[in-house]
Design a protein around this motif. Structure first.
Motif, mmCIF file in Angstrom:
data_model
loop_
_atom_site.group_PDB
_atom_site.id
_atom_site.type_symbol
_atom_site.label_atom_id
_atom_site.label_comp_id
_atom_site.label_asym_id
_atom_site.label_seq_id
_atom_site.Cartn_x
_atom_site.Cartn_y
_atom_site.Cartn_z
ATOM 1 N N THR A 232 0.858 -1.180 0.000
ATOM 2 C CA THR A 232 0.000 0.000 0.000
ATOM 3 C C THR A 232 0.898 1.234 0.000
ATOM 4 O O THR A 232 2.029 1.189 0.506
ATOM 5 C CB THR A 232 -0.897 0.070 1.254
ATOM 6 O OG1 THR A 232 -0.066 0.037 2.417
ATOM 7 C CG2 THR A 232 -1.895 -1.053 1.308
ATOM 8 N N HIS A 233 0.406 2.289 -0.618
ATOM 9 C CA HIS A 233 1.044 3.604 -0.531
ATOM 10 C C HIS A 233 -0.028 4.549 -0.060
ATOM 11 O O HIS A 233 -0.894 4.930 -0.844
ATOM 12 C CB HIS A 233 1.550 4.066 -1.899
ATOM 13 C CG HIS A 233 2.921 3.583 -2.191
ATOM 14 N ND1 HIS A 233 4.036 4.297 -1.845
ATOM 15 C CD2 HIS A 233 3.355 2.451 -2.773
ATOM 16 C CE1 HIS A 233 5.112 3.620 -2.201
ATOM 17 N NE2 HIS A 233 4.720 2.492 -2.764
ATOM 18 N N LEU A 234 0.010 4.895 1.201
ATOM 19 C CA LEU A 234 -1.054 5.725 1.761
ATOM 20 C C LEU A 234 -0.521 7.132 1.972
ATOM 21 O O LEU A 234 0.448 7.338 2.693
ATOM 22 C CB LEU A 234 -1.530 5.137 3.093
ATOM 23 C CG LEU A 234 -2.012 3.685 3.031
ATOM 24 C CD1 LEU A 234 -2.396 3.198 4.416
ATOM 25 C CD2 LEU A 234 -3.173 3.523 2.076
ATOM 26 N N GLU A 235 -1.127 8.066 1.297
ATOM 27 C CA GLU A 235 -0.749 9.465 1.457
ATOM 28 C C GLU A 235 -1.986 10.300 1.688
ATOM 29 O O GLU A 235 -3.087 9.875 1.387
ATOM 30 C CB GLU A 235 0.005 9.956 0.219
ATOM 31 C CG GLU A 235 1.454 9.512 0.238
ATOM 32 C CD GLU A 235 2.106 9.610 -1.120
ATOM 33 O OE1 GLU A 235 1.813 10.589 -1.832
ATOM 34 O OE2 GLU A 235 2.877 8.699 -1.467
ATOM 35 N N LYS A 236 -1.771 11.505 2.205
ATOM 36 C CA LYS A 236 -2.894 12.351 2.581
ATOM 37 C C LYS A 236 -3.849 12.601 1.405
ATOM 38 O O LYS A 236 -5.052 12.502 1.537
ATOM 39 C CB LYS A 236 -2.379 13.676 3.128
ATOM 40 C CG LYS A 236 -3.156 14.137 4.342
ATOM 41 C CD LYS A 236 -2.619 15.470 4.856
ATOM 42 C CE LYS A 236 -3.501 15.986 5.973
ATOM 43 N NZ LYS A 236 -3.276 15.324 7.259
ATOM 44 N N LYS A 237 -3.273 12.926 0.228
ATOM 45 C CA LYS A 237 -4.103 13.314 -0.914
ATOM 46 C C LYS A 237 -4.690 12.127 -1.646
ATOM 47 O O LYS A 237 -5.880 12.069 -1.936
ATOM 48 C CB LYS A 237 -3.275 14.166 -1.884
ATOM 49 C CG LYS A 237 -2.985 15.553 -1.300
ATOM 50 C CD LYS A 237 -3.387 16.637 -2.274
ATOM 51 C CE LYS A 237 -3.739 17.917 -1.573
ATOM 52 N NZ LYS A 237 -2.682 18.854 -1.386
ATOM 53 N N LYS A 238 -3.838 11.193 -2.032
ATOM 54 C CA LYS A 238 -4.353 9.983 -2.665
ATOM 55 C C LYS A 238 -3.480 8.790 -2.327
ATOM 56 O O LYS A 238 -2.309 8.945 -1.998
ATOM 57 C CB LYS A 238 -4.519 10.167 -4.172
ATOM 58 C CG LYS A 238 -3.272 10.561 -4.902
ATOM 59 C CD LYS A 238 -3.558 10.715 -6.395
ATOM 60 C CE LYS A 238 -2.268 11.040 -7.142
ATOM 61 N NZ LYS A 238 -2.462 11.176 -8.572
ATOM 62 N N SER A 239 -4.079 7.626 -2.421
ATOM 63 C CA SER A 239 -3.401 6.415 -1.993
ATOM 64 C C SER A 239 -3.576 5.339 -3.034
ATOM 65 O O SER A 239 -4.427 5.433 -3.915
ATOM 66 C CB SER A 239 -3.999 5.935 -0.672
ATOM 67 O OG SER A 239 -3.736 6.882 0.339
ATOM 68 N N LYS A 240 -2.769 4.294 -2.923
ATOM 69 C CA LYS A 240 -2.989 3.135 -3.772
ATOM 70 C C LYS A 240 -2.714 1.864 -2.993
ATOM 71 O O LYS A 240 -1.952 1.860 -2.023
ATOM 72 C CB LYS A 240 -2.148 3.202 -5.045
ATOM 73 C CG LYS A 240 -0.669 3.239 -4.821
ATOM 74 C CD LYS A 240 0.080 3.443 -6.138
ATOM 75 C CE LYS A 240 1.569 3.551 -5.870
ATOM 76 N NZ LYS A 240 2.352 3.906 -7.041
ATOM 77 N N ALA A 241 -3.362 0.785 -3.441
ATOM 78 C CA ALA A 241 -3.179 -0.510 -2.803
ATOM 79 C C ALA A 241 -3.162 -1.576 -3.890
ATOM 80 O O ALA A 241 -3.915 -1.487 -4.858
ATOM 81 C CB ALA A 241 -4.310 -0.771 -1.810
ATOM 82 N N ASP A 242 -2.266 -2.553 -3.738
ATOM 83 C CA ASP A 242 -2.120 -3.636 -4.720
ATOM 84 C C ASP A 242 -2.581 -4.958 -4.118
ATOM 85 O O ASP A 242 -2.174 -5.321 -3.013
ATOM 86 C CB ASP A 242 -0.653 -3.777 -5.139
ATOM 87 C CG ASP A 242 -0.165 -2.579 -5.943
ATOM 88 O OD1 ASP A 242 -1.001 -1.832 -6.473
ATOM 89 O OD2 ASP A 242 1.066 -2.401 -6.030
ATOM 90 N N TYR A 243 -3.395 -5.662 -4.885
ATOM 91 C CA TYR A 243 -3.995 -6.922 -4.434
ATOM 92 C C TYR A 243 -3.651 -8.033 -5.415
ATOM 93 O O TYR A 243 -3.649 -7.807 -6.626
ATOM 94 C CB TYR A 243 -5.524 -6.782 -4.378
ATOM 95 C CG TYR A 243 -6.005 -5.671 -3.481
ATOM 96 C CD1 TYR A 243 -6.353 -5.920 -2.152
ATOM 97 C CD2 TYR A 243 -6.106 -4.368 -3.965
ATOM 98 C CE1 TYR A 243 -6.786 -4.889 -1.324
ATOM 99 C CE2 TYR A 243 -6.542 -3.332 -3.140
ATOM 100 C CZ TYR A 243 -6.879 -3.600 -1.822
ATOM 101 O OH TYR A 243 -7.301 -2.583 -1.012
#
Ligand code: ZN
Length: 145
Positions: A31-42
């Protein structure tokens, strides 16, 4: 885990819990969690359709609107291993494993910061979803509560 936005962190739990429930995939492997936008890989064999993505979004927003209390519970590593995949948890986490619950909707071992109840997350918006390098990548952002 560094300085992560508690709203994003909690929203990721709800998003992943919903994907697990709807499609039977595992929790994200990165996961890349940031204040503005994030992403998660499954690990998943394809991308989502527009309809599926919107229905995931709707379910997550329903969990947010339900204003579920977020609480922590400590389990022994053994107890936790019986219920959860601990492979992403560092050994340094010690003998006690912190499990974060969003009401009764989701439970996941996690050491990060979270909001006190889900309504504080705001609204989730899925920005994009794609199949890349053998994984489903979901990008999302949060609108102010
Ligand atoms: Zn967390």
């Amino acid at each position: 885990m560094k300085d992560i936005d508690p709203r994003m962190h909690t929203a990721e739990h709800l998003l992943s819990g919903t994907l697990v429930a709807m499609f039977g995939m595992g929790r994200p492997f990165t996961t890349h969690l940031e204040k503005k936008k994030s992403k998660a890989d499954y690990r998943f064999a394809r991308t989502l359709t527009e309809e599926e993505a919107r229905s995931v979004e709707e379910r997550v927003n329903a969990l947010i609107d339900a204003d579920l209390p977020v609480r922590e519970e400590y389990l022994s590593r053994e107890e936790a291993a019986a219920q959860f995949d601990l492979s992403r948890l560092p050994d340094a986490a010690g003998d006690r494993v912190r499990v974060v619950h969003c009401g009764n909707a989701d439970a996941c071992p996690c050491s990060g910061p979270h909001v006190a109840s889900t309504k504080q997350c705001g609204r989730i918006r899925l920005i994009s979803w794609s199949y890349e390098d053998g994984a489903l990548r979901v990008r999302f952002r949060l609108e102010e509560p």
